[in-house]
Design a protein around this motif. Structure first.
Motif, mmCIF file in Angstrom:
data_model
loop_
_atom_site.group_PDB
_atom_site.id
_atom_site.type_symbol
_atom_site.label_atom_id
_atom_site.label_comp_id
_atom_site.label_asym_id
_atom_site.label_seq_id
_atom_site.Cartn_x
_atom_site.Cartn_y
_atom_site.Cartn_z
ATOM 1 N N GLU A 16 -14.894 -6.080 -11.357
ATOM 2 C CA GLU A 16 -13.539 -6.297 -10.870
ATOM 3 C C GLU A 16 -13.270 -5.063 -9.918
ATOM 4 O O GLU A 16 -13.168 -4.161 -10.646
ATOM 5 C CB GLU A 16 -12.577 -6.392 -12.071
ATOM 6 C CG GLU A 16 -11.136 -7.000 -11.204
ATOM 7 C CD GLU A 16 -10.270 -7.375 -12.265
ATOM 8 O OE1 GLU A 16 -9.752 -8.437 -12.407
ATOM 9 O OE2 GLU A 16 -9.878 -6.563 -13.349
ATOM 10 N N HIS A 106 -18.072 -12.036 -12.109
ATOM 11 C CA HIS A 106 -16.733 -11.925 -12.124
ATOM 12 C C HIS A 106 -15.835 -12.565 -11.115
ATOM 13 O O HIS A 106 -14.878 -13.467 -11.258
ATOM 14 C CB HIS A 106 -16.103 -10.257 -12.437
ATOM 15 C CG HIS A 106 -14.593 -10.136 -12.193
ATOM 16 N ND1 HIS A 106 -13.681 -10.564 -11.387
ATOM 17 C CD2 HIS A 106 -14.072 -9.961 -13.390
ATOM 18 C CE1 HIS A 106 -12.603 -10.365 -11.882
ATOM 19 N NE2 HIS A 106 -12.416 -10.023 -13.103
ATOM 20 N N ASP A 140 -14.434 -15.191 -13.767
ATOM 21 C CA ASP A 140 -13.037 -14.830 -14.221
ATOM 22 C C ASP A 140 -11.947 -15.532 -13.561
ATOM 23 O O ASP A 140 -12.128 -15.613 -12.354
ATOM 24 C CB ASP A 140 -12.881 -13.323 -14.189
ATOM 25 C CG ASP A 140 -11.848 -12.647 -14.944
ATOM 26 O OD1 ASP A 140 -12.197 -12.028 -16.089
ATOM 27 O OD2 ASP A 140 -10.596 -12.810 -14.328
ATOM 28 N N HIS A 142 -9.261 -14.160 -12.468
ATOM 29 C CA HIS A 142 -8.675 -13.204 -11.756
ATOM 30 C C HIS A 142 -9.737 -12.924 -10.509
ATOM 31 O O HIS A 142 -9.692 -11.807 -9.699
ATOM 32 C CB HIS A 142 -8.527 -11.851 -12.373
ATOM 33 C CG HIS A 142 -7.417 -11.986 -13.161
ATOM 34 N ND1 HIS A 142 -7.477 -11.824 -14.592
ATOM 35 C CD2 HIS A 142 -6.159 -12.311 -13.146
ATOM 36 C CE1 HIS A 142 -6.733 -12.078 -15.285
ATOM 37 N NE2 HIS A 142 -5.583 -12.225 -14.588
ATOM 38 N N HIS A 164 -8.173 -13.445 -22.090
ATOM 39 C CA HIS A 164 -9.605 -14.421 -21.714
ATOM 40 C C HIS A 164 -10.179 -14.817 -22.970
ATOM 41 O O HIS A 164 -11.051 -14.237 -23.562
ATOM 42 C CB HIS A 164 -10.473 -13.667 -20.882
ATOM 43 C CG HIS A 164 -10.005 -13.258 -19.254
ATOM 44 N ND1 HIS A 164 -8.968 -13.806 -18.836
ATOM 45 C CD2 HIS A 164 -10.305 -12.273 -18.640
ATOM 46 C CE1 HIS A 164 -8.736 -13.300 -17.561
ATOM 47 N NE2 HIS A 164 -9.264 -12.455 -17.623
HETATM 48 ZN ZN LIG Z 1 -9.478 -11.463 -15.681
#
Ligand SMILES: [Zn+2]
Length: 502
Positions: A16, A106, A140, A142, A164
Motif C-alpha cells: 500500500e 493489495h 484489499d 482500501h 480485515h
Molecule cells: Zn486495508
C-alpha cells in the motif's frame, strides 16, 4: 479439464503506497518468495493468499507458486524494482502451464511513473496469457480500484471488513469464482460506480455508516441470484492518481440490467453521508491521562494516527515519546523506526548505558529527541504474528534494540517500519504488554482486533504522513472531496464484460 486436476498459478504483490514521503520503497523492504515456497509459507496464514491456497487445495487443484512480494505500507515503490517484478511475473505467465491465475494484490501500490501498479501488472499478465485464461484477484478494500484492473481480470473482488478479519474468505471466494468460470457456469460481468471522495475517518465496518452501507449491499446481493459479489472500496487516502474515489462493484453472472442502478445507489450513499466519515480522536495528553488512570484493568494501546505505518508513514515519530518523557513513572512501550539509533545500541551492546538521538529521521516535520537509557535487548527483529489479523505471517523489523529509559519507558527501536499491530511486535522483544500502562501502535484499525482483551484501543490525533488532516494531499493527479473543489458528482456506472474461456 479432461479429468485432470485444475492447475492454478498463484502469486501475490502486496504494497500500500503512500505518495507523501520523499523517499522510495526499494527491493530491500520486500519479503520475497518464489515457486513452491509461495504456497508453503502461505498455508494457514490469515491473508488473502492463505485463503487462495486453502480453497485451491481443498478443491483438489494443483497449486503452482509463482512470485510473492510483500512489504509493509510505505512510500511509493521504486520504478526499477517494480519493473523487474512485473517482468518476472510476465515471464512466468508466458509458460501457460496452468488453467487460471489467482492473485492476492493489495490494489493501492504505486510508483513514480505508474500510479496503478496492479492494473499495470494485470495488463502485462493478460498480454502474457492471452484472452483464454481467467485471472482472479483478491484486493484489499482500501485498493484504488481502476478500470484497467476490471478490464484485464475476470474476477476482481475485495475483502469486506475493516479491520480485515475476512481476508481468508476473500481468497477462498476468488478460487471458487474461478472454478465456476472454468466449469462454464459463470460469465463474469463487473459493473462499477465511483464517487470522487475519500473517507476522512470512521472507516470501520463493524459500526457506523460503513456497517450500514455493507448491510445494504448484502441485502441487494441476496435479492438477485445473478449477483455473486458486491465489493466496496474505500480508496487509500494517500494514493495520488486520477479518478480516485469510493467504488462499488457488482459482479454478476452475465449482464444484469439492475446492476448499474444498484452500484450507483450504493455509491450515492457515500456522497449523501460524506460528513459522517470523521474520526473521534483524542489528544496525546488525554491519551496519557487515560494511561495513568485506566478505565479497565489492562494497558491502553495508543494508535499514533499521524505516524501510522499501516498507512505508509515511516514510524519515526517521537511525538508521544516526547510527551511521555514529561510524565515520570508512566510505564509504556514505544516503537520508533531509527536504523542509526539501532546501530548505536548494537555497537554499545546489551547492558550498556547510552545517550542517543531517536526519531525524526524520515518524516520532515519531526525533530529527533535525545534519550538516555540502558540497552536491554537486541534482536534480528523477526517474529511470527499471533493475529488473528495477519496471524502466522512472518514480520521483519530489521535489527532492533530495546532501551530501558531512565523514567520507566521502554523504547523499541527498529531498523524497518512495523505496524506494531500485533502483540508479538512487543512480546518477541521481551516487552511484557501486561506490565505496561500503555503501548504505542502504528495501526488505526487492525490492532483493535489483535489486542482484544490485552489492551484498550484508543486513537490519538498526532501529526505525520499517515493521517488525512485538511490540506494534507498535494493532489498532483488526484481530485476528491474534501481536499479539492469537487462539485456534486454525477455517479454513472460502467460495465466490464469478458470473453468466454476457450
Ligand atoms: Zn486495508
Amino acid at each position: 479439464m479432461n479429468g485432470r486436476k485444475i492447475r492454478l498459478l498463484i502469486g501475490r504483490m502486496s504494497h500500500e503506497s503512500n505518495s507523501l514521503p520523499d523517499f522510495r520503497t526499494d527491493g530491500s523492504w520486500f519479503t520475497e518468495y518464489r515457486g513452491e515456497a509461495v504456497i508453503e509459507q502461505a498455508k494457514g496464514t490469515g491473508s488473502t493468499l492463505g485463503g487462495i491456497v486453502k480453497r485451491a487445495q481443498a478443491m483438489g487443484f494443483e497449486t503452482i507458486g509463482s512470485i510473492d512480494v510483500v512489504a509493509p505500507a510505505s512510500a511509493l515503490v521504486d520504478d526499477g524494482y517494480y519493473a523487474r517484478i512485473r517482468a518476472e511475473f510476465a515471464e512466468r505467465a508466458k509458460r501457460r502451464d496452468f488453467d487460471a491465475i489467482a492473485l492476492d494484490l493489495h490494489g493501492a501500490m504505486g510508483t513514480d511513473s505508474i500510479p496503478d501498479a496492479e492494473g499495470d501488472l494485470l495488463a502485462a499478465l493478460r498480454d502474457a496469457v492471452g484472452p483464454g485464461i481467467p485471472i482472479g484477484v483478491g484486493l484489499d478494500l482500501h485498493a484504488h480500484l481502476t478500470p484497467k484492473m476490471l478490464e484485464k481480470a475476470e474476477i476482481v473482488i475485495a475483502c469486506k471488513e475493516n479491520p480485515h478479519t475476512d481476508t481468508v474468505e476473500c481468497g477462498e471466494k476468488v478460487v471458487e469464482l474461478l472454478a465456476q468460470i472454468l466449469a462454464g457456469r459463470l460469465a463474469p460481468v463487473s459493473t462499477v460506480a465511483r464517487v470522487p471522495m475519500i473517507l476522512m475517518g470512521n472507516g470501520d465496518t463493524f459500526a457506523g455508516p460503513l456497517q450500514q452501507i455493507h448491510s445494504l449491499a448484502r441485502s441487494l446481493a441476496e435479492a438477485h441470484c445473478e449477483i455473486h459479489d458486491i465489493s466496496i472500496y474505500n480508496v487509500n487516502r494517500f494514493t495520488d492518481d486520477f479518478d480516485m474515489g469510493q467504488c462499488v462493484v457488482v459482479l454478476s453472472n452475465g449482464p444484469l440490467h439492475q446492476a448499474a442502478e444498484i452500484a450507483e445507489n450504493i455509491a450515492a450513499e457515500f456522497w449523501h453521508r460524506r460528513e459522517e466519515f470523521r474520526d473521534l480522536l483524542i489528544t496525546v495528553d488525554q491519551a496519557l491521562d487515560l494511561a495513568a488512570n485506566p478505565r479497565k484493568a489492562i494497558p491502553v494501546a495508543l494508535a499514533d494516527m499521524g505516524d501510522r505505518v499501516a498507512a505508509g508513514a515511516p514510524g519515526d515519530s517521537p511525538i508521544i515519546l516526547k510527551a511521555a518523557l514529561a510524565r515520570p513513572g508512566l510505564r509504556g512501550a514505544i516503537p520508533i523506526t531509527d536504523p542509526a539509533a539501532v546501530a548505536k545500541a548494537r555497537a554499545a551492546g546489551v547492558s550498556a548505558d547510552i545517550v542517543v538521538d531517536v526519531g525524526g529521521t524520515m518524516t520532515p516535520i519531526f525533530d529527533s529527541v535525545t534519550v538516555r537509557g540502558k540497552v536491554r535487548n537486541l534482536s534480528d527483529g523477526v517474529f511470527i504474528a499471533a493475529g488473528p489479523i495477519e496471524g502466522g505471517i512472518r514480520n521483519e523489523m530489521g535489527d532492533t534494540a530495546v532501551l530501558d529509559l531512565e523514567n520507566g519507558l521502554l523504547l523499541l527501536l527498529t531498523s524497518r517500519p512495523n505496524y506494531a499491530m500485533d502483540p508479538q511486535t512487543f512480546e518477541s522483544q521481551g516487552i511484557s504488554i501486561a506490565a505496561q500502562d500503555f503501548l504505542v501502535v502504528k495501526s488505526g484499525y487492525h490492532f483493535k482486533v489483535n489486542f482484544d482483551g490485552l489492551a484498550e484501543p484508543l486513537t490519538v490525533a498526532t501529526p505525520g504522513l499517515g493521517y488525512p488532516f485538511p490540506g494534507y494531499h498535494p493532489g498532483k493527479r488526484a481530485r476528491f472531496y474534501p481536499e479539492h473543489d469537487v462539485s456534486e458528482p454525477n455517479i454513472k456506472a460502467i460495465t466490464f464484460t469478458h470473453r468466454e474461456p476457450q
